[in-house]
Design a protein around this motif. Structure first.
Motif, short mmCIF file in Angstrom:
data_model
loop_
_atom_site.label_atom_id
_atom_site.label_comp_id
_atom_site.label_asym_id
_atom_site.label_seq_id
_atom_site.Cartn_x
_atom_site.Cartn_y
_atom_site.Cartn_z
N GLU A 10 0.60 -1.28 0.18
CA GLU A 10 0.00 0.14 -0.03
C GLU A 10 0.91 1.32 0.07
N VAL A 11 0.64 2.30 -0.93
CA VAL A 11 1.49 3.15 -1.12
C VAL A 11 1.27 4.32 0.21
N VAL A 20 -1.78 7.53 5.17
CA VAL A 20 -1.46 8.46 4.60
C VAL A 20 -2.54 9.51 4.07
N THR A 21 -2.89 10.42 4.68
CA THR A 21 -3.99 11.31 3.96
C THR A 21 -3.59 13.05 3.61
N SER A 22 -2.43 13.17 3.80
CA SER A 22 -2.21 14.57 3.39
C SER A 22 -0.78 14.52 2.96
N ALA A 23 -0.57 15.48 2.00
CA ALA A 23 0.66 15.94 1.47
C ALA A 23 1.72 16.00 2.43
N THR A 304 0.04 5.84 -9.43
CA THR A 304 0.43 6.85 -8.94
C THR A 304 -0.54 8.06 -8.39
N SER A 305 -1.79 7.83 -9.18
CA SER A 305 -2.83 8.99 -8.92
C SER A 305 -3.08 9.11 -7.25
N PRO A 306 -3.37 8.13 -6.47
CA PRO A 306 -3.67 8.58 -5.27
C PRO A 306 -2.37 9.40 -4.40
N LEU A 310 -3.07 13.62 -3.15
CA LEU A 310 -2.79 14.37 -2.05
C LEU A 310 -2.43 15.80 -2.15
N PHE A 311 -1.83 16.05 -3.32
CA PHE A 311 -1.42 17.35 -3.59
C PHE A 311 -2.38 18.20 -4.46
#
Length: 360
Positions: A10-11, A20-23, A304-306, A310-311
């Protein structure tokens, strides 16, 4: 769900299970974890030069609109001094610093300046500097136990190499970073708008250079295949065992532990691509390049989209696999499938330049 997707690490989950939910989380915690994993298990740990200097070998006006420079980079390691050259062609229409494409060229240094592989005339006419390094000057591409090239100046003499020591591709990426060191001093180049490009083994190198050195604003991976853009799990064509057997000097010794064990890896190549986010990323494939496996390259980029999200960027979203010569352009991410074989040609460059015109 595709078996290989279901088995992927899981990336957006840290090693201690945190989502991970934020940049900010990505940049401060998850990205360093993934980067460390690739450095330790795949490409190896690169050193810092003790000293670095630049010497202008030649500077001349080729045409009214084009300036040529040849610069020698000199670096010093524990084992002595080494050098390699950088060639620059710079458009002179603007008085402002210009953006640039840096090609990691694994072809022979004697190749002509402007070819379909390296169409400098087109690049410069579009307003970009065309910069090239020839990797043989940094580390020759054959296995001699790391006694030649840059490794000999940094490896401890008489001691066995650690299993996480840098391989040849990491050395080439190291060279690309040293070029960035130079470009920060060149008033003709906009150091904040430099794209690094590579084809095949050079494409793998460009991805690692972009992961190591976040000064590269855009990263282009052309037909990079195994240990480049393509997912290793379920990949057709070249496998990890095949690449490690044929090119044992390319990667860290640790990477051989995953021969025929792709599903045991704590990483896969979508995670390498994710290290480029939120910067510009362009990946290409060719219809007849079964060894690289175009569908695995595209799927890896799609995953890579997820991270881009984040950004606040869509990436490629859920784009379907494209037809040849129909590029898909997302937010900071692009892809095309080209008709033909494993190569870098003018159509590829046109797409890179179009993408750079839009975002760079």
């Amino acid at each position: 769900m595709d078996e290989r997707i279901a088995s992927l690490p899981e990336v957006l989950e840290t090693l201690d299970g945190e989502k991970v939910t934020s940049a900010e989380q990505w940049q401060q915690k998850r990205r360093p974890e993934i980067f460390k994993c690739f450095r330790e298990h795949v490409f190896g740990r690169e050193p810092c030069p003790d000293r670095l200097s630049f010497h202008m070998i030649s500077e001349e006006q080729l045409k009214e609109t084009i300036k040529s420079k040849k610069v020698r980079l000199t670096y010093v390691g524990p084992g002595g001094e080494g050098t390699f050259n950088v060639h620059l062609l710079i458009p002179c229409q603007s008085r402002q610093p210009v953006p640039a494409f840096l090609l990691i060229n694994h072809q022979t240094p004697e190749s002509p300046l402007s070819t379909s592989f390296w169409p400098t005339d087109e690049i410069v006419s579009r307003g970009y500097a065309a910069i090239v390094i020839h990797v043989q000057e940094i580390d020759p591409d054959f296995d001699d136990g790391f006694k030649n090239g840059v490794h000999a100046l940094f490896d401890a003499p008489g001691e066995p190499r650690p299993k996480n020591a840098w391989g040849t591709l990491a050395a080439w990426a190291w060279g690309a970073s040293r070029v960035m060191d130079y470009l920060e001093t060149d008033p003709d180049i906009d150091q904040h708008r430099v794209a690094v490009v590579g084809h095949s083994r050079g494409g793998k190198t460009a991805l690692w250079a972009g992961a190591v050195d976040q000064r590269f604003k855009m990263v282009v991976s052309n037909n990079s295949g195994c240990t480049g853009a393509a997912l290793s799990r379920g990949k057709k064509g070249e496998t990890i065992k095949a690449i490690n057997t044929r090119f044992p000097h390319w990667f860290a010794e640790n990477y051989k532990a995953f021969n025929d064990k792709e599903y045991d890896m704590p990483f896969d190549q979508h995670m390498l691509l994710s290290l480029i986010a939120p910067r510009l990323l362009y990946v290409t494939s060719a219809t007849e390049d079964d060894w690289s496996d175009p569908e695995s390259e595209f799927l890896s980029l799609l995953l890579t989209s997820p991270v881009y999200q984040l950004f606040g960027l869509k990436g490629l979203g859920e784009s379907p696999y494209p037809s040849p010569e129909e590029p898909i352009i997302g937010e900071h991410v692009g892809y095309h499938l080209r008709t033909g074989q494993h190569d870098l040609v003018e159509y590829d460059w046109k797409c890179f330049l179009d993408f750079a015109d839009r975002f760079l």
